[in-house]
Enzyme design. Structure first.
Site, PDB file in Angstrom:
ATOM      1  NE  ARG A 119      24.754  20.451   2.288  1.00  7.18           N
ATOM      2  CZ  ARG A 119      24.818  21.753   2.078  1.00  7.18           C
ATOM      3  NH1 ARG A 119      25.099  22.552   3.076  1.00  7.18           N
ATOM      4  NH2 ARG A 119      24.614  22.253   0.895  1.00  7.18           N
ATOM      5  CB  THR A 120      22.167  14.172   1.377  1.00  7.82           C
ATOM      6  OG1 THR A 120      23.257  14.961   0.925  1.00  7.82           O
ATOM      7  CG2 THR A 120      21.660  13.320   0.241  1.00  7.82           C
ATOM      8  CE  LYS A 149      35.188  -0.234  14.753  1.00 10.22           C
ATOM      9  NZ  LYS A 149      35.538   1.162  14.936  1.00 10.22           N
ATOM     10  NE  ARG A 183      25.528  10.702   1.372  1.00  8.80           N
ATOM     11  CZ  ARG A 183      25.822  11.997   1.184  1.00  8.80           C
ATOM     12  NH1 ARG A 183      26.408  12.695   2.119  1.00  8.80           N
ATOM     13  NH2 ARG A 183      25.521  12.581   0.053  1.00  8.80           N
ATOM     14  CG  HIS A 190      25.775  12.386  -4.463  1.00 12.77           C
ATOM     15  ND1 HIS A 190      24.445  12.073  -4.285  1.00 12.77           N
ATOM     16  CD2 HIS A 190      26.042  13.338  -3.528  1.00 12.77           C
ATOM     17  CE1 HIS A 190      23.934  12.794  -3.294  1.00 12.77           C
ATOM     18  NE2 HIS A 190      24.896  13.568  -2.823  1.00 12.77           N
TER      19      HIS A 190
END
Lengths: 306, 433
Positions: A55-56, A83, A105, A133
């Protein structure tokens, strides 16, 4: 404004400028046959997503493309921050490729701020851990402004898992800066400790908190939180903190229902409420593209020649 | 070669300006002395302290020689005024056998910059399940007396009870890293107003206090000795104070960073400020300082924790906890105990040298100069200041939280059995005895 990391760091003037430009973006593009502006032609915007969020990411990608920027989706397929390539090495790679802006993000709070130390380009926080956000808060504010005619003096209830919510944090700082009264509602287990200094009211009882609310924002609550005893069961949570039709009727008639998505229907929001005309959920998605256009535009052109 | 040395005009605690003659690694004479062919060290204006003793050092060898070695860590210790350090057990392999503790002690002797007293693990692999061979480590050449799973809490109450009982056979001591693990799952920084805002999962103070309270009761019940590592909260101090008043055999240390820094530093998201237990609040700092002055907290211990760059140049959550401490501890202790003009040097020596030596059972350390005593001491310039430059530190790592800060007092010289490991503020390159 070089970066957009948090709403807390924005001045009221900057926040209002973003919302004004958002409106201009919406007006400039809506109804056009080709919904595109040339403002960022030749600029490269990198989407660096360490968390799955179609979505974002899609919203940012659409925003950048409507401004004619080149968009690169940098696959950062690590499920764990421990990782794979380090964030610093990834930053140096993007720097070497000449990214003008990086939309990041990341599951770790503060990762976008770290990125600014290793990159010359603009960094746009698309959600970091449970920290911030900012574009979500800005699109929420824009939606309220459109639906309620303004933000100053309005009362906004934010309900649910405040503790784990970057959306709540960003909205608290932005909405109070713009003059709204913010009321946080949730069980004490899902409220951060020591928030006496926050410019908000805090309540545990949802029914008693609905009076005088102009907008109610329901936060997504993960069912799995019951396994860590944040609440006993999903059913009990829905009973105490879910927005159902009975509670909807207790709200003032003009009040709007917001949700940042994705929703857990039947958990924090009843299906009938989510689909009611008072819900602004799809409108929020549309507004998200305008807001992200505005922010990309302001960061990459420093607002010149507007 | 270890020539006869005459330390001229040093300010001795409680005795004013004196000359100290050092021969064969021991103090030979104190008074107003002639040089008579001795090598003279001009100590005019300098304070002579018994060599500092660190109860809590991570030397990283064996296993993480990219972050620190026994050699580089003890050079840093000497530079900071230390003559003895207790090496924590969380190396790779873990210091949970006689072999590893003897190796660490031998590396310390070979380096020659400070005495290295290994601390043994309480449990095999620090895993908190089965007791390590504590007796073998005690009887080894390293003569281990202090045991700790530091980095991990001995959280199983049965294991803690058994360990406490077991070390009574040779007067040993368990050094507890007090952290109730269920209360700190995923924890990144002090839980409070700042963590709430930053969205970093909180490390609640009660996770430390709950274990300290429990272990006070276990120490009382078993009649054994517990030492609490890196005490960081005001309520921990209150629990320790009350227990000591009752006569329970406990001791406690505080780290320099908990005496100076607060969780406000986390706002930068720079993991150089990430440490376990985390930086707390201003009110905790004030209580810890007062408790150190008063003696409720017995000692300053560095928790010197070197880390390679990649373990700090990353996201906060991905970074390893810990910060350098050996080269800055004395300065910060002075600052925390009133500053260079008002500090009680006798109290400072008590908290940074004599008491930690006593807790660790290091009889040759923490001794004020008297004829016959090993010449382990440090000369401090109380009027000098210095600015911390990470690249200028003797440690192999750079993760100091004090970069750019101006700190009081400098170490002008450190002597280990009469041999200068630091002279004129510089590390001596020749250290063989």
């Amino acid at each position: 404004m070089k970066h957009l990391l948090t709403t807390k760091a924005l001045t009221r003037e900057e926040a209002e400028l973003i919302l004004d430009v958002t409106e201009q973006m919406a007006e400039a593009v809506t109804g056009r046959e080709v919904p595109k502006l040339p403002a960022l032609r030749g600029r490269t915007v990198v989407n660096l997503f360490y968390e799955d969020s179609t979505r974002t990411r899609t919203s940012f990608e659409t925003a950048a493309k409507r401004l004619s920027a080149d968009v690169v989706n940098f696959a950062a397929k690590t499920s764990s921050v421990n990782k794979g390539e380090s964030l610093r090495d990834t930053a140096l790679t993007l720097q070497a490729m000449g990214a003008d802006a990086v939309v990041i993000r990341h599951p770790a709070a503060g990762a976008p701020q770290r990125l600014t130390e290793w990159l010359d380009g603009a960094v746009l926080n698309a959600g970091d851990g449970t920290h911030a956000h900012p574009t979500q808060a800005l699109l929420d504010a824009y939606t309220m402004k459109r639906r309620l005619g303004g933000i100053e003096g309005r009362t906004v209830a934010i309900v649910g898992d405040i503790l784990h919510s970057r959306v709540a944090r960003s909205n608290i700082w932005l909405l109070t800066k713009l003059g709204a009264n913010v009321r946080l509602v949730g069980p004490p287990t899902l409220l951060p400790k020591d928030i006496d200094g926050w410019p908000v009211e805090v309540a545990y009882d949802l029914d008693a908190s609905l009076k005088g609310v102009d907008a109610i924002m329901m936060l997504r609550v993960q069912r799995e939180r019951q396994n860590a005893s944040f609440f006993p069961t999903a059913n009990e949570y829905a009973r105490l903190y879910g927005l159902d039709e009975r509670r909807l009727a207790l709200l003032p008639d003009h009040a709007i229902v917001m949700h940042p998505g994705p929703m857990n229907r039947g958990m924090e929001i009843a299906a009938a409420v989510a689909d009611s005309p008072r819900a602004t959920i799809t409108e929020q998605v549309t507004n998200g593209v305008w807001v992200r256009m505005a922010v990309l535009y302001l960061l990459l052109t420093a607002g010149e020649a507007r | 070669m270890n020539p006869v040395k005459l330390i001229k005009s040093a300010n001795l605690i409680g005795r004013g300006r004196q000359d100290v003659l050092v021969r064969d690694g021991r103090v030979a004479e104190i008074g107003s002395l002639r040089d008579a062919g001795a090598e003279v060290v001009d100590a005019d204006g300098l304070v002579l302290l018994p060599g500092l003793v660190d109860l809590h050092t991570h030397l990283r060898e064996p296993g993480r020689e990219d972050a620190e070695t026994v050699l580089t860590g003890t050079r840093a210790a000497a530079k900071g005024g230390y003559t003895a350090v207790c090496a924590m057990a969380n190396s790779y392999p873990v210091a949970d056998t006689a072999g590893v503790v003897e190796q660490v002690a031998a590396l310390g002797r070979a380096a020659g910059y400070a005495d290295v007293q290994p601390i043994g693990a309480v449990s095999i692999g620090l895993e908190g399940r089965q007791l390590a061979e504590i007796g073998a480590m005690a009887q080894s050449a390293a003569a281990v007396r202090m045991f700790s799973d530091d980095g991990h809490c001995v959280h199983d109450p049965v294991l803690m009870r058994r360990a406490l009982e077991y070390v009574k056979t040779f007067g040993g001591i368990i050094a507890q890293h007090a952290e109730e693990p269920r209360l700190t799952e995923g924890a990144q920084m002090n839980e409070g107003a700042v963590s709430a805002e930053l969205g970093l999962p909180g490390w609640p103070s009660v996770a430390e206090e709950a274990i300290i309270a429990r272990d006070v009761l276990l120490a009382e019940y078993t009649g054994a000795r517990v030492h609490f590592c890196h005490v960081s909260t005001a309520r921990s101090v209150a629990i320790i104070r009350e227990a000591k008043a009752r006569g329970v055999q406990i001791t406690a240390e505080v780290c320099p960073h908990h005496l100076l820094l607060t969780d406000e530093a986390a706002r930068s998201y720079d993991p150089v400020y990430k440490v376990n237990p985390p930086l707390r609040q201003e009110s905790d700092v004030a209580v810890l300082r007062a408790a150190l002055a008063e003696g409720v907290i017995d000692a300053v211990a560095t928790d010197h924790a070197p880390h390679a760059p990649q373990d700090k140049e990353c996201e906060w959550a991905a970074a390893r906890p810990g910060m350098l401490g050996l080269e800055t501890a004395l300065s910060i202790s002075v600052a925390a105990l009133g500053g260079p003009d008002d500090v009680d040097w006798d109290l400072l020596a008590e908290r940074t040298s004599r008491t930690p030596a006593r807790i660790a059972g290091l009889e040759a350390h923490g001794r004020d100069p008297e004829p016959g005593v090993e010449a382990n001491f440090t000369l401090v310039d109380p009027s000098a200041t210095w600015t911390v430059v990470p690249e200028g530190l003797a440690s192999l790592s750079r993760n100091t939280p004090y970069a750019g800060m101006e700190l009081p007092v400098t170490v002008e010289a450190t002597f280990l059995r009469g041999r200068a490991t630091v002279l004129n503020g510089k590390i001596a390159e020749e250290t063989t005895e």
